[in-house]
Scaffold this motif. Structure first.
Motif, short mmCIF file in Angstrom:
data_model
loop_
_atom_site.label_atom_id
_atom_site.label_comp_id
_atom_site.label_asym_id
_atom_site.label_seq_id
_atom_site.Cartn_x
_atom_site.Cartn_y
_atom_site.Cartn_z
N ILE A 181 0.84 -1.19 0.00
CA ILE A 181 0.00 0.00 0.00
C ILE A 181 0.88 1.24 0.00
O ILE A 181 1.74 1.42 0.85
CB ILE A 181 -0.94 0.00 1.22
N THR B 194 -4.76 -0.18 11.94
CA THR B 194 -4.51 -0.64 10.57
C THR B 194 -3.16 -1.33 10.41
O THR B 194 -2.86 -1.85 9.34
CB THR B 194 -4.58 0.53 9.58
N ARG C 69 -7.75 -2.35 5.64
CA ARG C 69 -6.28 -2.34 5.72
C ARG C 69 -5.79 -3.16 6.90
O ARG C 69 -4.75 -3.83 6.82
CB ARG C 69 -5.77 -0.89 5.81
#
Length: 459
Positions: free
Chosen positions: A2, A79, A119
């Protein structure tokens, strides 16, 4: 990997004491630091610390808002990435101004619904079952539903699914060895081992499925339709149960023209109440539409509260409806017990058991405790377990557990009819994959996207 950083308002829209903007991603700290003025740089701040300062508009260098900023460095965050939370004054304008400045930063974008939790899943902090439990935590309508969701979010149910998968993977390993080295295979011993392992897994699945009905009710509530002829006290019952004047109550038959829905909790039991229009033959066009909607609500209900007036005898409309409801979960409420009796209870008992008849006076609010006990007995065999909160409540999980069980049953049957072991392996692997889909190990991207799209923005 990411690369982008996401931001969204995590608190409900409207006025409040504070509003929180959550930011997550590789540039969460450095980006926020560029628009935050304080005695300390956020880059130098320790993790899990809170700092006072102001958000600055980089274009004009003017102060936008007085804030508190919390820094949580990955992987010790929700996350598992760097996370920043900006606490601003609660209010639509204040929080929007801050979010506008944040989203001007390079590499930042607005988070999609549920993307923070997604996430957390993609980064391995939680499994898919735990992620889905976050939705249940948010949507919980009762203390017990919240407790069940919290246990699932903590991974209690996930551990049991993982243990199940371990049982099946041990079976698969044994089968693989026998396929690779057939000269060492003793067919009778292998078949017995397959049956033993499958039966162990099936027994555990059955334990989980036994809680499915109660778990689904705790999660979604019992769809409960309040039905009966006009003016028997349906709307009054709705108002008493909800402790609100949600429905209009008058002496004029046909006042309720549409289905009114409200969520209530009775003694820990969540009910999705539907107050319906009085069911009767009518020439009024609008009322006729309401009656049709009442019949539709009746078809989809898990529980039917059929209200009768103690002060009136049964009529043909009552008898027809009672006849239709014979095979349904129905509780007959004899209302207006404070008035002289003209209703023949013996005739009512021809259609329903006496255990499913509750005598009440909604006006005097008497009989509510008996109604609660009757519902509890009907759906939870008297009471919910006080300590074991490991309920399977998600429809997706229930379906996959059933699919896994069927694959194991097929494997057992295959050993009895002499099907080759490499074919039995297919059934065992399907059981293992179905269990993995519950946790997200075998879930496709489209399923994952669909699940997280159900989340609110900022979660």
């Amino acid at each position: 990997m990411i690369q982008d950083t996401i931001a969204a308002i995590s608190t409900a829209v409207g006025e409040g004491g504070i509003a929180i903007i959550r930011i997550s991603g590789p540039q969460a700290i450095s980006g926020t630091d560029a628009i935050f003025r304080s005695k300390i740089s956020l880059k130098d701040a320790d993790t899990h610390t809170v700092h006072y300062g102001h958000i600055i508009d980089p274009a004009s260098s003017e102060k936008v808002e007085e804030v508190l900023v919390t820094v949580m460095k990955g992987p010790r965050s929700f996350t598992a990435e760097d996370v920043v939370e900006i606490n601003a004054h609660g209010g639509v304008i204040a929080v929007k101004k801050v979010l506008d400045v944040v989203l001007q930063l390079d590499g930042y974008r607005t988070a999609e619904p549920g993307e923070f939790t997604k996430r957390a899943f993609l980064n391995g902090r939680i499994d898919l079952m735990q992620a889905e439990a976050v939705i249940d935590l948010i949507r919980s309508k009762s203390d017990r539903a919240f407790s069940v969701a919290r246990k699932q979010a903590e991974g209690v149910l996930s551990k049991r699914i993982k243990a199940l998968r371990q049982t099946v993977i041990e079976l698969l390993a044994h089968i693989e060895v026998n396929i690779d080295y057939p000269e060492h295979d003793v067919e009778a011993m292998t078949s017995a081992y397959i049956r033993e392992q499958c039966e162990l897994a099936i027994a555990e699945i059955d334990k989980l499925l036994k809680t499915a009905n109660e778990g689904k009710i705790l999660r979604e509530g019992i769809m409960t339709a309040i039905v009966g002829r006009p003016n028997v006290g349906k709307s009054s019952l709705m108002n008493v149960l909800t402790q609100e004047n949600k429905a209009i109550v008058t002496d004029i038959p046909g006042t309720t023209r549409d289905v009114i829905e409200q969520f209530v909790t009775l003694n820990g039991i969540p009910l999705r109440l539907l107050d319906t229009a009085g069911i009767r033959e009518t020439s009024d066009v609008v009322e006729k539409i309401g009656v049709e909607r009442s019949r539709d609500a009746l078809q989809g209900a898990d529980l039917i509260l059929f209200v009768l007036n103690y002060n009136e005898p049964l009529v043909d409309d009552d008898r027809q409806l009672l006849e239709q409801l014979k095979d349904r979960s129905v509780i007959v409420i004899i209302n207006k017990m404070d008035l002289p009796g003209r209703l023949e209870l013996a005739e009512v008992e021809q259609y329903v058991s006496s255990d499913a008849i509750v005598r009440m006076s909604v006006l005097q609010e008497s009989g509510l405790d008996i109604l609660e006990a009757t519902i509890s007995e009907m759906f939870f065999e008297g009471q919910l377990e006080a300590n074991d909160l490991t309920y399977v409540s998600n429809v997706r999980h229930i379906a996959l557990l059933k699919r896994s069980k069927q694959s194991l049953v097929d494997a057992i049957e295959a050993t009895h009819v002499g099907i080759p072991i490499d074919v039995i392996q297919i059934d065992a692997r399907q059981a293992w994959e179905s269990l993995g889909e519950i946790l997200g190990d075998e879930a496709g991207d489209s399923l994952i996207d669909q699940i997280f799209s159900q989340f609110c923005l900022g979660k």
